[in-house]
Write a protein that holds these residues in place. Structure first.
Motif, PDB file in Angstrom:
ATOM      1  N   ASP A  97       0.805  -1.227   0.000  1.00  0.00           N
ATOM      2  CA  ASP A  97       0.000   0.000   0.000  1.00  0.00           C
ATOM      3  C   ASP A  97       0.834   1.271   0.000  1.00  0.00           C
ATOM      4  OD1 ASP A  97      -2.120  -1.723   0.124  1.00  0.00           O
ATOM      5  OD2 ASP A  97      -2.537  -1.391   2.258  1.00  0.00           O
TER       6      ASP A  97
ATOM      7  N   LYS B 258      -3.151   6.515 -11.947  1.00  0.00           N
ATOM      8  CA  LYS B 258      -2.452   5.258 -12.177  1.00  0.00           C
ATOM      9  C   LYS B 258      -3.430   4.073 -12.104  1.00  0.00           C
ATOM     10  CE  LYS B 258       1.373   2.503 -10.284  1.00  0.00           C
ATOM     11  NZ  LYS B 258       2.407   2.449  -9.203  1.00  0.00           N
ATOM     12  N   THR B 259      -4.365   4.161 -11.180  1.00  0.00           N
ATOM     13  CA  THR B 259      -5.335   3.080 -10.996  1.00  0.00           C
ATOM     14  C   THR B 259      -6.277   2.946 -12.184  1.00  0.00           C
ATOM     15  OG1 THR B 259      -5.255   3.388  -8.601  1.00  0.00           O
ATOM     16  CG2 THR B 259      -7.142   2.186  -9.476  1.00  0.00           C
ATOM     17  N   THR B 260      -6.675   4.101 -12.752  1.00  0.00           N
ATOM     18  CA  THR B 260      -7.655   4.102 -13.834  1.00  0.00           C
ATOM     19  C   THR B 260      -7.027   4.009 -15.213  1.00  0.00           C
ATOM     20  OG1 THR B 260      -7.675   6.542 -13.802  1.00  0.00           O
ATOM     21  CG2 THR B 260      -9.328   5.373 -12.454  1.00  0.00           C
TER      22      THR B 260
ATOM     23  N   LYS C 204      -2.223   8.710  -7.828  1.00  0.00           N
ATOM     24  CA  LYS C 204      -2.631   7.336  -7.527  1.00  0.00           C
ATOM     25  C   LYS C 204      -3.913   6.990  -8.280  1.00  0.00           C
ATOM     26  CE  LYS C 204      -4.011   4.420  -3.566  1.00  0.00           C
ATOM     27  NZ  LYS C 204      -5.454   4.360  -3.726  1.00  0.00           N
ATOM     28  N   GLU C 205      -4.845   7.915  -8.295  1.00  0.00           N
ATOM     29  CA  GLU C 205      -6.115   7.677  -9.006  1.00  0.00           C
ATOM     30  C   GLU C 205      -5.869   7.518 -10.501  1.00  0.00           C
ATOM     31  OE1 GLU C 205     -10.160   7.151  -9.724  1.00  0.00           O
ATOM     32  OE2 GLU C 205      -9.003   7.092  -7.847  1.00  0.00           O
TER      33      GLU C 205
ATOM     34  N   ASP D 129       4.814   0.186  -2.725  1.00  0.00           N
ATOM     35  CA  ASP D 129       4.553  -0.159  -4.123  1.00  0.00           C
ATOM     36  C   ASP D 129       3.462   0.701  -4.750  1.00  0.00           C
ATOM     37  OD1 ASP D 129       5.565  -1.834  -6.152  1.00  0.00           O
ATOM     38  OD2 ASP D 129       3.777  -3.093  -6.105  1.00  0.00           O
ATOM     39  N   THR D 130       2.801   1.527  -3.950  1.00  0.00           N
ATOM     40  CA  THR D 130       1.700   2.342  -4.471  1.00  0.00           C
ATOM     41  C   THR D 130       2.029   3.834  -4.439  1.00  0.00           C
ATOM     42  OG1 THR D 130       0.079   0.677  -3.807  1.00  0.00           O
ATOM     43  CG2 THR D 130      -0.746   2.909  -4.195  1.00  0.00           C
TER      44      THR D 130
END
Length: 450
Positions: free
Chosen positions: A86, A447-449, A444-445, A89-90
């Motif tokens: 979390d 990268k996630t999407t 982060k958002e 790596d994030t």
């Protein structure tokens, strides 16, 4: 012209065995050096009235990933295994130098606000050469005493934490050493934050230890914690590689074997324990008494504000409660009296001050109110309802006080907190760290999407 400050009429808890406690005492500071600690001192100086205050050495935090201040509280329920995924790596791969600067600025000011005057900044966020520059700039601006421990990049969990073949870049470490730490006498000093065996292949481990020793800087490494590293036998591996020495601090140590404890003690190594993190995140029981029983002087540290509070009062109580609970339960089961090494309130205060300075390699400069040492001093408001009346000053600090009681903070003789307020531009630090938070969350958002 000599700059003099006289702290007058406080309850002095010096942590110097020759001076002891003075229920009513004065501390004289001249040009940043403590020159006298006595029941009464007359001097031409700026006088700070310490009536009703406990005057003590500043706390020493021997291991904090200060760069994580931007993501404070983002992983409240995390285990150590969760943390690697979390956080490392994030979020870590997303950090810019600006994020590191903002976090170190806010994080170091958080330390000062809480009475932590010395910090070991375990900075494993050096994703580019600009990252360490930003971290050091922020530390310097706050005026805290700190050891900047240069760590690896964190752009990939697989690359940096699973039998990593990537060593900390020696050329950049040498650049930082030469540019900022050509002398070891400054307010800021340097160390090397290594990952160690189990996380890295042996060639990387030996090259990083050799780099630190080439540059004459101390080494700090996490060992023997959690489900994974608790089984590595890291100290044994270091011993087999011929790398143990008095220049190394071992962090956590929850699952050290008996022979490894002896190796650490016999080699002159030091120990840093982060009790709130260890009990909360699954590292293991804080091995405070084991360290003491092996002749070591354990220190305390905060570790990560992603998951635990950033003050030393929390760490003192976490260690005190956890270790006494463990020992009391064992002694009850065996129908035996508690050992003489049972932790006391005063011993906990010693760990948070004098032991911390010892572990950070700074005991000659700080950790006690001793004439000749630099003036890293904290005054706590003991008239507050959570502290008064004071029967035992050490117990009042370790068991009653909190950050709200930290009224005055001096580092190197400079007042960094006065009348309960930091002298720094707190509004700017808050704005920068909140902007960093927003930037990291947006990245982060994205990268996630993606």
């Amino acid at each position: 012209m000599t700059d003099r400050i006289l702290l007058r009429a406080g309850h002095v808890v010096s942590m110097d065995p020759d001076i002891g406690d003075l229920p009513r005492g004065d501390v004289l500071i001249e040009d940043g050096t403590i020159t006298a600690v006595r029941p009464e001192i007359s001097a031409d100086a700026e006088v700070l009235d310490m009536t009703g205050r406990i005057v003590m050495p500043g706390f020493v935090d021997t291991h904090r990933h200060t760069w994580e201040a931007s993501i404070r509280g983002v992983a409240p329920d995390a285990t150590l295994d969760d943390y690697f995924v979390d956080i490392l790596d994030t979020f870590a791969p997303l950090y810019t130098p600006e994020d590191v600067y903002a976090a170190n600025l806010a994080g170091a000011l958080e330390c000062l606000n809480a009475g932590i005057t010395t910090l070991v900044d375990w900075s494993h966020i050096n994703n580019t050469p600009e990252h360490p520059d930003a971290a050091i700039q922020a530390l310097a601006e706050t005026g805290i005493r700190a050891q900047y421990a240069y760590g690896s990049a964190n752009t990939s969990l697989a690359d940096y934490w699973f039998e990593s073949k990537i060593a900390i870049p020696g050329d950049d470490v040498r650049r930082i050493r030469g540019r900022y730490f050509s002398s070891d006498d400054g307010l800021l000093t340097m160390g090397l934050a290594t990952r160690g065996p189990g996380f890295c292949v042996n060639d990387v481990v030996t090259s990083e230890w050799a780099l630190a020793r080439e540059l004459g800087i101390p080494i700090t490494v996490h060992v023997a914690m959690g489900r994974l590293a608790g089984r590595f036998g890291m100290v044994k591996q270091l011993n087999d590689l011929g790398l143990l020495g008095p220049d190394t601090t071992y962090i956590h140590c929850c699952y050290l074997r008996e022979d490894e404890w002896r190796m650490v003690a016999d080699s002159g190594g030091t120990v840093s324990i982060a009790p709130q993190v260890e009990t909360q995140m699954g590292h293991g029981w804080p091995p405070v008494m084991q360290a003491v029983e092996h002749g070591l002087r354990p220190s305390l540290s905060i570790d990560v504000v992603t998951t635990v509070p950033g003050d030393m009062f929390t760490q003192i109580r976490a260690a005190f409660g956890a270790e006494r609970a463990r020992v009391n339960a064992d002694c009850w089961q065996a129908n035996m009296p508690v050992p003489e090494t049972m932790l006391t309130a005063r011993r906990m205060l010693e760990m948070a001050t004098l032991n911390g300075a010892h572990v950070a390699g700074l005991e000659h400069r700080t950790g006690s109110l001793t004439p000749g040492k630099r003036a890293d001093v904290v005054a706590l408001d003991a008239t507050a309802l959570n502290m008064t009346p004071v029967h035992d000053a050490a117990a009042a600090v370790t068991l009653c006080a909190d950050v709200s009681n930290v009224e005055t903070v001096l580092v190197d003789g400079v007042i960094r907190k006065r009348d309960g307020k930091l002298t720094a531009d707190v509004a700017r630090a808050r704005r920068l760290v909140e902007e960093s938070r927003d930037r990291l969350l947006a990245a982060k958002e994205a990268k996630t999407t993606a």
